[in-house]
Write a protein that holds these residues in place. Structure first.
Motif, short mmCIF file in Angstrom:
data_model
loop_
_atom_site.label_atom_id
_atom_site.label_comp_id
_atom_site.label_asym_id
_atom_site.label_seq_id
_atom_site.Cartn_x
_atom_site.Cartn_y
_atom_site.Cartn_z
N HIS A 368 0.87 -1.18 0.00
CA HIS A 368 0.00 0.00 0.00
C HIS A 368 0.90 1.21 0.00
O HIS A 368 1.80 1.33 0.83
CB HIS A 368 -0.90 0.01 1.24
N LEU A 369 0.64 2.16 -0.91
CA LEU A 369 1.55 3.29 -1.06
C LEU A 369 0.79 4.52 -1.53
O LEU A 369 -0.16 4.42 -2.30
CB LEU A 369 2.65 2.92 -2.07
N ASP A 370 1.24 5.68 -1.04
CA ASP A 370 0.67 6.95 -1.51
C ASP A 370 1.78 7.98 -1.60
O ASP A 370 2.79 7.91 -0.88
CB ASP A 370 -0.42 7.43 -0.56
N LEU A 371 1.60 8.95 -2.51
CA LEU A 371 2.59 10.01 -2.72
C LEU A 371 1.89 11.35 -2.81
O LEU A 371 0.86 11.47 -3.48
CB LEU A 371 3.40 9.75 -3.99
N LYS A 372 2.44 12.33 -2.12
CA LYS A 372 2.00 13.71 -2.24
C LYS A 372 3.24 14.59 -2.34
O LYS A 372 4.36 14.15 -2.10
CB LYS A 372 1.16 14.12 -1.02
#
Length: 917
Positions: A368-372
């Motif tokens: 699970h991964l997120d980028l901002k």
């Protein structure tokens, strides 16, 4: 059960009407005729203005509104509307009943829900499944479905994303396509990336951005895996052009890629590979598919996309490593020309301050991964889940330089990753929001037992998470967005009723909080939680016809009745409902109540109240004839009310044979009641009559031996029957007879103890006719009939210029028949379902489903005209089949214009009426 649904605006679907509850009508109207003045006037009187017509639309009912729908909201994404600052969610509802092609259609819909200024959630259907099998099996075409049925059939990767254009209109990218070897329709044997866009007028349109075959082939989409297209992302640039990335697993691992899609200002889609997805040889299996989710942002410095994603490494393909791909240049139209890819291990030498201490070849990170992107510094920020050391936890790390610069791979340049929370935080989802420089929020799925939020103060995350809800949650993750103007964080998740990840019964929820109220290890209860979608289905998926009726009472009030059976639920639930329209003509609302689930035996409830027929007595009290289909019953019932529909009593009118009472039609002549209906056991048409003097009497009409019967006892007579009384109380019935349509008429008075029926075919035809029909008599007792020709695939009409008694005496030659419209050949029972009304001016109106145009069609035959003028009341713009209008009931309102209750694309009950403003 009492349900009140107050509708002041119309929720939208993928149909050709807007959000407004009233729209200018498109039928030209002439000014009413006026008498000439009795005495000449020195100046002419003003010509009365032509009436202004409006098309009124509303939702009547969305079913029982059951909580815990079937797998609602597992795959989902949340975003904030830039105009309102309020949240919206795109999600998949596997229990949404949208029909399909075949007797057992696959179910499911892509939905969009948005919060309004009053805090209410409004739901729209965007796209639908179709097929003859459950998603994941051959001959199903579904949102994000696996290519073959597997134990893990529940979608486990991000398969849909929501974004907004600058004007506040939503855009959704999503995976859509077929299972292995599916060829239901031309081109349906593919897995697609689709883009759905909602216009300012409220119409959803869908385009295909990418398509891959599911048949055997090294570069084709993997055919035996879960979610072979997942980790989907979507961002819109400053000109509202979509940038999409996704993980594409092919049948040979070396062809598996992270892909990038872009649509130019001219509307042309292009694709390119970003990076290899799998660093091993051989066949891709469910075990070695990395990266359930990815994160995509636009670099504020240059508007170029920057992506956080996961690649699979290791001999068995079971190790994941997070990576960043930075677009190094845009072309003149805004498309990325090339990506620079940095695996975070490149910036590590094994130092304790390096990320390799938490993510390396011995561990597993980034499922699970997120980028901002951090404001001011413009550095990319990654949040991800690692099963490395420390064990099963969420982590975050900042890029060493701004997003428009080459991301360094020098030793230890990335610095240390920071632990977000305790063990298992992020195991079922991670979503990141950046409030300011080193001021972050993250929502996490903690194992599958709860959802939580945590906050970063620039130095460290909370030592423990703040609980949102302790519950079993779906494995597809969480989604988070932060509104700086209201200082509110919103997070979405799907709640499960049981421990199993694939258990039936998700609720889609959105929780909100002021981040200042977040505390370390805060207990659940601080968040305001909304259940976004608890809508059920009004109508059954499988063929069951008819299920809807409507009528106008003598006092002018409009009523409706429908059969409800939620055959997606784990319990057999069938009921009969009655409702009335209230409010004004142009701003209606609807109230409805449960009538009955009556059955005499103790057998499981099934088909009780099916095929309802509604009428009103002289005191405006409703009567509903219906089929009681309980396994040990199968009889004709009549629900009667003496208090305008507040309560009902039940009469079993006919239980004389094993199975009787289907296709009932009820009509009144004075206080006398008549019901025509089908005797299933003897394949015969029957008629029951009630008078105050003699009570109930039953008669054979056609298809069985009996006094007064006009037919062959071996014939199949009585399906789809419709009853009308002439102005002097003589019964006339139109019905299906074998493969034709007949009218039966009796000359005896209502007080007669017997009837002699005269029967005649409406037309001589080799086609199969009458699987769905309606029948009315005009003010001169002249018959007018509409019915389905299933051989030619059309709706037909027949009429006679004389009173029905003369027409029957004359025979078939007295009737003139023709085509209303070609609707398409179908194998579904009564699909076109034509419904007929006659205005006081002699105009005829017909509402019916057209499977060719995927629309509810309205035909108008003006007085003196020889052909119908046709228009669409609601039309699906999607590629999937639609059964909008399959069940419909048309009335003529007080303005001599059509009013229609009908099945909508979402399988809800909707209302349309052309009214004078």
């Amino acid at each position: 059960m009492l349900k009140y649904i107050f509708i002041t605006c119309c929720f939208l679907t993928a149909c050709n009407f807007s959000e407004d509850s009233k729209v200018s009508g498109n039928t030209p109207q002439s000014a009413p005729e006026t008498e000439p003045p009795a005495t000449p006037s020195p100046s002419p009187s003003p010509t009365p203005a032509a009436p202004t017509w409006v098309d009124v639309r509303a939702i009547v009912s969305t079913g029982e509104n059951l909580s815990f729908n079937n797998q609602t909201g597992g795959p989902h994404d949340l975003a904030l509307n830039p105009v309102t600052g309020l949240p919206a969610v795109a999600y998949y509802d596997k229990s949404a009943s949208a029909g399909g092609s075949g007797a057992t259609p696959a179910v499911g819909a892509l939905k969009y829900a948005w919060m309004d200024a009053l805090g209410s959630w409004n739901v729209e259907a965007v796209d639908f499944n179709y097929g003859t099998a459950v998603c994941g099996n051959v001959n199903s075409v579904c949102v994000g479905a696996p290519n073959t049925a597997t134990a893990g059939q529940l979608n486990q990767g991000k398969i849909l994303r929501l974004a907004f254009k600058a004007n506040g209109t939503p855009v959704i990218s999503y995976v859509y396509g077929s299972s292995q070897n599916t060829t239901l329709l031309p081109g349906s044997g593919t897995k697609d990336i689709r883009l759905a866009e909602r216009s300012a007028a409220g119409v959803w349109s869908v385009t295909t951005a990418f398509q891959a075959p599911v048949g055997a082939g090294a570069t084709n989409v993997a055919i035996a895996t879960i979610d072979p297209m997942k980790a989907l992302t979507l961002v819109l640039d400053d000109e509202d052009r979509p940038h999409i990335t996704f993980s594409f697993f092919t049948q040979t691992s070396t062809n598996s890629q992270v892909k990038y899609l872009f649509r130019s200002s001219a509307g042309v889609w292009s694709s390119m590979n970003v990076a290899p997805l799998v660093a091993l040889a051989g066949t891709v299996t469910a075990a070695n598919q990395a990266g359930i989710s990815s994160g995509l942002a636009l670099c504020p410095v240059n508007g170029a996309p920057i992506l956080g994603f996961t690649t699979t490494t290791g001999a068995a393909g079971t190790l994941n490593n997070p990576s960043i791909a930075r677009c190094t240049g845009l072309d003149a139209d805004g498309k990325c020309q090339a990506f620079e890819v940095v695996n975070l291990l490149r910036g590590c030498t094994g130092s304790a301050t390096c990320i390799s201490g938490l993510v390396n070849t011995n561990h597993n990170g980034g499922t699970h991964l997120d980028l901002k992107v951090e404001p001011v510094t413009n550095r990319p920020v990654l949040a991800f889940y690692s099963v490395g050391n420390p064990n099963t936890t969420g982590l975050h790390i900042r890029g060493p330089v701004a997003c428009d610069q080459v991301q360094s791979g020098a030793a230890n340049s990335w610095g240390a990753a920071t632990t977000i929370a305790a063990a298992s935080a992020g195991a079922s989802g991670v979503s990141l929001a950046v409030k300011g420089v080193t001021d972050y929020l993250v929502s996490l799925g903690v194992a599958t037992t709860s959802v939580a939020m945590s906050k970063f103060n620039g130095t460290a995350w909370f030592a423990a998470v703040h609980g949102i809800e302790t519950t079993t949650v779906a494995q597809e993750g969480v989604s988070l967005a932060y509104d700086g103007q209201s200082d509110t964080a919103y997070t979405s998740y799907a709640q499960l009723p049981a421990a199993a990840g694939g258990a039936v019964g998700n609720d889609l929820k959105v929780a909100q909080i002021d981040p200042d109220e977040l505390v370390t290890a805060g207990a659940a209860g601080s968040f305001v939680i909304s259940v976004v979608d608890n809508r059920g289905n009004v109508f059954p998926n499988t063929a069951s016809f008819p299920v809807l009726s409507a009528a106008t009472a003598p006092n002018g009030r409009v009523g409706y009745a429908y059969y409800f059976y939620d055959n997606n639920n784990t319990h057999a639930s069938s009921k009969l409902y009655f409702g009335m329209r209230g409010g004004t003509f142009v701003e209606p609302y609807f109230s409805e109540r449960f009538v009955t689930s009556y059955q005499q035996s103790a057998s499981a409830t099934a088909a009780v109240g099916n095929m309802p027929a509604l009428a009103f007595d002289s005191n405006s009290n409703p009567l509903i004839a219906a089929y009681n289909g309980g396994a040990a019953e199968q009889n004709l019932i009549l629900a009667r009310s003496s208090d305008r529909g507040v309560s009902f009593s039940i009469t079993v009118v006919d239980d004389s044979v094993a199975n009787v009472g289907q296709y009932p039609s009820v009509a009144l002549s004075g206080d006398a009641i008549g019901i025509s209906y089908y005797d299933v056991t003897n394949t015969a048409l029957r008629f029951a009559r009630w008078t105050a003097q003699s009570g109930w009497k039953r008669f054979v009409v056609d298809g069985a031996a009996g006094s007064g019967s006009c037919g062959n006892a071996a014939a199949d007579a009585g399906k789809f029957a419709k009853l009308q009384f002439t102005s002097d109380g003589r019964p006339a019935i139109v019905y299906q007879y074998d493969t034709g349509v007949r009218v039966a008429y009796a000359t005896e008075a209502l007080t007669s103890g017997s009837y002699v029926w005269n029967c005649v075919a409406l037309e001589s035809s080799a086609s199969s006719l009458g699987a769905g029909l309606d029948f009315k008599l005009d003010s001169q007792n002249r018959p007018f009939v509409v019915y389905v020709d299933t051989t030619a695939g059309s709706v037909r009409y027949a009429s006679c210029a004389s009173a029905v008694a003369t027409c029957v005496t004359t025979g078939t030659t007295a009737f003139t028949a023709g085509v209303v419209e070609v609707t398409g050949v179908t194998s579904l029972l009564g699909e076109a379902a034509p419904s007929l009304g006659i205005g006081s001016d002699g105009a005829k109106y017909v509402a019916f489903h057209n499977s060719v145009s995927k629309a509810l069609r309205l035909g108008t035959l003006a007085a003196g005209s020889s052909s119908f003028a046709l228009e669409s009341i609601e039309q699906s713009l999607l590629s999937a089949p639609s059964f909008v209008g399959q069940y419909g009931a048309l009335l003529v309102n007080s303005y001599d214009r059509p009013t229609v209750f009908y099945r909508s694309s979402e399988n809800w009950l909707r209302y349309y009426s052309r009214e004078q403003e």
